[in-house]
Design a protein around this motif. Structure first.
Motif, short mmCIF file in Angstrom:
data_model
loop_
_atom_site.label_atom_id
_atom_site.label_comp_id
_atom_site.label_asym_id
_atom_site.label_seq_id
_atom_site.Cartn_x
_atom_site.Cartn_y
_atom_site.Cartn_z
N THR A 106 -2.77 -4.07 12.31
CA THR A 106 -3.07 -5.34 11.66
C THR A 106 -4.36 -5.30 10.85
OG1 THR A 106 -3.18 -7.74 12.06
CG2 THR A 106 -4.37 -6.32 13.62
N ASN A 107 -4.49 -6.29 9.97
CA ASN A 107 -5.72 -6.53 9.21
C ASN A 107 -6.07 -5.39 8.27
OD1 ASN A 107 -7.65 -8.42 8.58
ND2 ASN A 107 -9.04 -7.85 10.24
N GLY A 108 -5.04 -4.74 7.72
CA GLY A 108 -5.25 -3.68 6.75
C GLY A 108 -5.22 -4.21 5.34
N LEU A 109 -5.76 -3.44 4.41
CA LEU A 109 -5.84 -3.84 3.01
C LEU A 109 -5.35 -2.72 2.12
CD1 LEU A 109 -6.84 -5.88 0.88
CD2 LEU A 109 -9.08 -4.76 1.02
N GLY A 110 -4.21 -2.94 1.43
CA GLY A 110 -3.69 -2.00 0.45
C GLY A 110 -4.24 -2.36 -0.91
N THR A 111 -4.80 -1.39 -1.62
CA THR A 111 -5.52 -1.68 -2.85
C THR A 111 -4.75 -1.39 -4.13
OG1 THR A 111 -6.54 0.49 -2.74
CG2 THR A 111 -7.77 -1.37 -1.79
N GLY A 112 -3.70 -0.60 -4.07
CA GLY A 112 -2.93 -0.30 -5.28
C GLY A 112 -3.66 0.60 -6.24
N TYR A 113 -3.11 0.68 -7.46
CA TYR A 113 -3.59 1.58 -8.49
C TYR A 113 -5.08 1.42 -8.71
CZ TYR A 113 -3.85 4.02 -12.92
OH TYR A 113 -4.17 4.90 -13.90
N PRO A 114 -5.89 2.48 -8.89
CA PRO A 114 -5.49 3.87 -8.97
C PRO A 114 -5.40 4.56 -7.61
CG PRO A 114 -7.82 3.75 -9.43
CD PRO A 114 -7.33 2.33 -9.18
N ILE A 115 -5.77 3.88 -6.55
CA ILE A 115 -5.67 4.47 -5.21
C ILE A 115 -4.51 3.80 -4.52
CG2 ILE A 115 -6.84 4.90 -3.03
CD1 ILE A 115 -9.51 4.48 -4.59
N ASP A 116 -3.35 4.45 -4.50
CA ASP A 116 -2.14 3.86 -3.94
C ASP A 116 -2.23 3.85 -2.42
OD1 ASP A 116 -1.28 3.79 -6.55
OD2 ASP A 116 -0.21 5.68 -6.40
N THR A 117 -2.21 2.66 -1.84
CA THR A 117 -2.28 2.54 -0.40
C THR A 117 -1.46 1.36 0.08
OG1 THR A 117 -4.27 1.16 -0.44
CG2 THR A 117 -4.59 3.55 -0.24
N GLY A 118 -1.07 1.40 1.32
CA GLY A 118 -0.46 0.26 1.98
C GLY A 118 -1.49 -0.36 2.90
N GLY A 119 -1.37 -1.64 3.14
CA GLY A 119 -2.32 -2.30 4.02
C GLY A 119 -2.24 -1.77 5.44
N GLY A 120 -1.02 -1.74 5.99
CA GLY A 120 -0.85 -1.27 7.36
C GLY A 120 -0.84 0.24 7.46
N ILE A 121 0.10 0.87 6.75
CA ILE A 121 0.27 2.33 6.83
C ILE A 121 0.47 2.89 5.42
CG2 ILE A 121 1.73 4.21 7.70
CD1 ILE A 121 2.42 2.44 10.10
N THR A 122 -0.20 3.99 5.15
CA THR A 122 -0.03 4.72 3.89
C THR A 122 0.54 6.10 4.20
OG1 THR A 122 -1.85 3.59 2.78
CG2 THR A 122 -1.24 5.76 1.93
N ILE A 123 1.61 6.45 3.48
CA ILE A 123 2.23 7.77 3.63
C ILE A 123 2.31 8.36 2.23
CG2 ILE A 123 4.28 9.04 4.36
CD1 ILE A 123 4.83 6.55 6.23
#
Length: 174
Positions: A106-123
């Motif tokens: 919980t409480n994650g933050l996905g930031t998107g381009y240029p650093i592609d990430t998911g809030g909860g989990i990034t693969i």
């Protein structure tokens, strides 16, 4: 002859270690950092405010659900990203034996381009066209209350990059 068989067995199967959090290390990431492929990082119930990265290790990170099959550990063992980025990251070619099991993310933050990430989990894979892709296994996890803020290539719950994959079993994303 028996001595030779023992050596072959040890070389083939090695010795997997169980690292207990917080008994052995105060944070999950410290346990991951101390682990080697095949190890288990076993996390006691509680809230852990941190963001973790498997760093290319094919390890198991799990709550006490792993050893008890008690589903109450899934909701009582929480990794809270504190809005400091993706809560759990697989980005260095982790394979299907890299397992995450028995948590609420919980409480994650996905930031998107240029650093592609998911809030909860990034693969994803590290930068570079030929970097190894990640393909972890995620079981018995609740991914809830995470946010994706970017315009491109992000996700509130999970971001899985092109060419990467994941096996998700009994995972709730909300």
């Amino acid at each position: 002859n028996k001595f030779l068989i023992r050596i072959v067995f040890i070389e083939t199967f090695g010795f997997a270690t169980t690292i207990n959090i917080p008994a052995d290390y105060s944070t999950i990431q410290a346990g991951i950092d101390a682990s080697s492929d095949g190890d288990t990082v076993l996390v006691a119930e509680g809230t852990y405010t941190e963001n973790i990265n498997y760093n290319g290790k094919n390890i198991v990170v799990g709550s006490l659900y792993l050893t008890t099959s008690d589903t109450s550990y899934i909701s009582s063992t929480i990794i809270d990203g504190n809005e400091a980025g993706s809560v759990v990251i697989f980005e260095n070619g982790e394979g299907p034996t890299a397992l995450l099991s028995g948590f609420t993310i919980t409480n994650g933050l996905g930031t998107g381009y240029p650093i592609d990430t998911g809030g909860g989990i990034t693969i994803k894979r590290q930068d570079g066209q030929y970097a190894p892709v990640s393909s972890p296994t995620i079981t018995n996890v609740i991914i809830s209350g995470n946010v994706g803020t970017g315009q491109y290539h992000d996700g509130g719950g999970v971001y899985i990059a092109r060419y990467c994959s994941a096996t998700l079993t009994n995972v709730t994303i909300s």
